[in-house]
Design a protein around this motif. Structure first.
Motif, PDB file in Angstrom:
ATOM      1  N   VAL A 102       8.734   0.852 -58.709  1.00  0.00           N
ATOM      2  CA  VAL A 102       7.658  -0.132 -58.879  1.00  0.00           C
ATOM      3  C   VAL A 102       7.819  -0.897 -60.189  1.00  0.00           C
ATOM      4  O   VAL A 102       7.578  -2.108 -60.256  1.00  0.00           O
ATOM      5  CB  VAL A 102       6.277   0.545 -58.798  1.00  0.00           C
ATOM      6  CG1 VAL A 102       5.169  -0.468 -59.056  1.00  0.00           C
ATOM      7  CG2 VAL A 102       6.074   1.208 -57.440  1.00  0.00           C
ATOM      8  N   LYS A 127      -0.671   0.339 -55.145  1.00  0.00           N
ATOM      9  CA  LYS A 127      -0.777  -0.815 -54.244  1.00  0.00           C
ATOM     10  C   LYS A 127      -2.153  -1.482 -54.344  1.00  0.00           C
ATOM     11  O   LYS A 127      -2.265  -2.710 -54.350  1.00  0.00           O
ATOM     12  CB  LYS A 127      -0.512  -0.370 -52.802  1.00  0.00           C
ATOM     13  CG  LYS A 127      -0.367  -1.511 -51.816  1.00  0.00           C
ATOM     14  CD  LYS A 127       0.126  -1.006 -50.476  1.00  0.00           C
ATOM     15  CE  LYS A 127       0.244  -2.140 -49.461  1.00  0.00           C
ATOM     16  NZ  LYS A 127       1.272  -3.138 -49.874  1.00  0.00           N
ATOM     17  N   GLU A 146      -7.158   5.373 -48.176  1.00  0.00           N
ATOM     18  CA  GLU A 146      -6.765   4.009 -48.535  1.00  0.00           C
ATOM     19  C   GLU A 146      -7.969   3.093 -48.689  1.00  0.00           C
ATOM     20  O   GLU A 146      -8.056   2.322 -49.652  1.00  0.00           O
ATOM     21  CB  GLU A 146      -5.809   3.452 -47.473  1.00  0.00           C
ATOM     22  CG  GLU A 146      -5.281   2.066 -47.803  1.00  0.00           C
ATOM     23  CD  GLU A 146      -4.247   1.574 -46.798  1.00  0.00           C
ATOM     24  OE1 GLU A 146      -3.678   0.486 -47.032  1.00  0.00           O
ATOM     25  OE2 GLU A 146      -3.995   2.274 -45.797  1.00  0.00           O
TER      26      GLU A 146
END
Length: 244
Positions: free
Chosen positions: A164, A120, A64
């Motif tokens: 999404v 994201k 991440e």
């Protein structure tokens, strides 16, 4: 006319195979491209070959924090990101009887969780760009059954794409999935199931495996303004397999 002129793109798994084909064509079509891979030597060589409009970043797509670094690097070099191609992935041909939990989690992390992390991470940059296109490379096994683990992850990418797309459409951000069939890439030709895949290819209605460039053509279309009203959709490139 260059179809991606003015676009800033991130492409994962871009050092070789289908990803490298995407990187090359994106540059030819006028985009500035940051591409990532864990294969640093091959990635740096490709970036050097393609010149100033490309930048290679060594990147584990399951990390991440690494995703944030990739976005920051792209913005610093070229500006806000317009296009994300989630291309990185792995396959594994073990049956459920032989697959361990660790095997399963590895497939899910690389093929599915990485797509979530990439989406994201890139959305704030696309909001700054006032729009964008996210292209998630799934598989025909996101439409029909195949190997356990791989199929599961590719169905998940298909569903994530739709979910999404519903949430970000009003920002001018489109999200679509691409579903290749049997593509002649190193993942196929150097994998542990190469002979089985060659035999399977004989059953394809078009009687051949696809070339990476044939998938790239679809990715270019989805990255460009030509697909401006397409979102939350599947685009299948399988030589007719899922029609059987």
């Amino acid at each position: 006319m260059e179809r991606l002129s003015g676009k800033v793109a991130i492409i994962t798994g871009g050092a070789r195979g289908m990803g490298a084909a995407h990187v090359r064509r994106f540059v030819e079509e006028g985009a500035k491209v940051v591409f990532t891979d864990i294969n640093e030597e091959v990635g740096e060589k490709l970036a050097s070959e393609l010149g100033d409009n490309t930048l290679f970043v060594k990147h584990d797509v399951t990390d991440e924090a690494g995703w944030q670094e990739v976005i920051e690097t792209a913005e610093a070099a070229f500006g806000p990101v317009n296009v994300l191609v989630n291309n990185a992935g792995i396959s594994m041909s073990k049956s459920i009887f032989d697959m361990s939990v660790d095997d399963y989690k590895k497939i899910i992390d690389i093929n599915q969780v990485s797509v979530f992390l990439g989406i994201k991470a890139v959305l704030p940059s696309m909001q700054k760009a006032e729009g964008g296109s996210i292209v998630n490379i799934s598989s025909m096994n996101g439409i029909v059954g195949g190997a356990v683990g791989y199929t599961d992850s590719k169905f998940a990418v298909r569903g994530m794409t739709k979910a999404v797309a519903l949430q970000v459409g009003h920002f001018g951000i489109r999200v679509n999935s691409v579903h290749p069939g049997v593509i002649e890439t190193p993942m196929v030709t150097e994998g542990d199931a190469v002979e089985q895949i060659k035999e399977f290819a004989k059953q394809i209605p078009m009687r051949r495996m696809a070339q990476s460039e044939e998938v790239t053509n679809m990715v270019i279309f989805l990255a460009s303004s030509e697909s401006s009203y397409s979102t939350g959709s599947e685009f299948i490139i399988d030589g007719g397999l899922t029609a059987m």
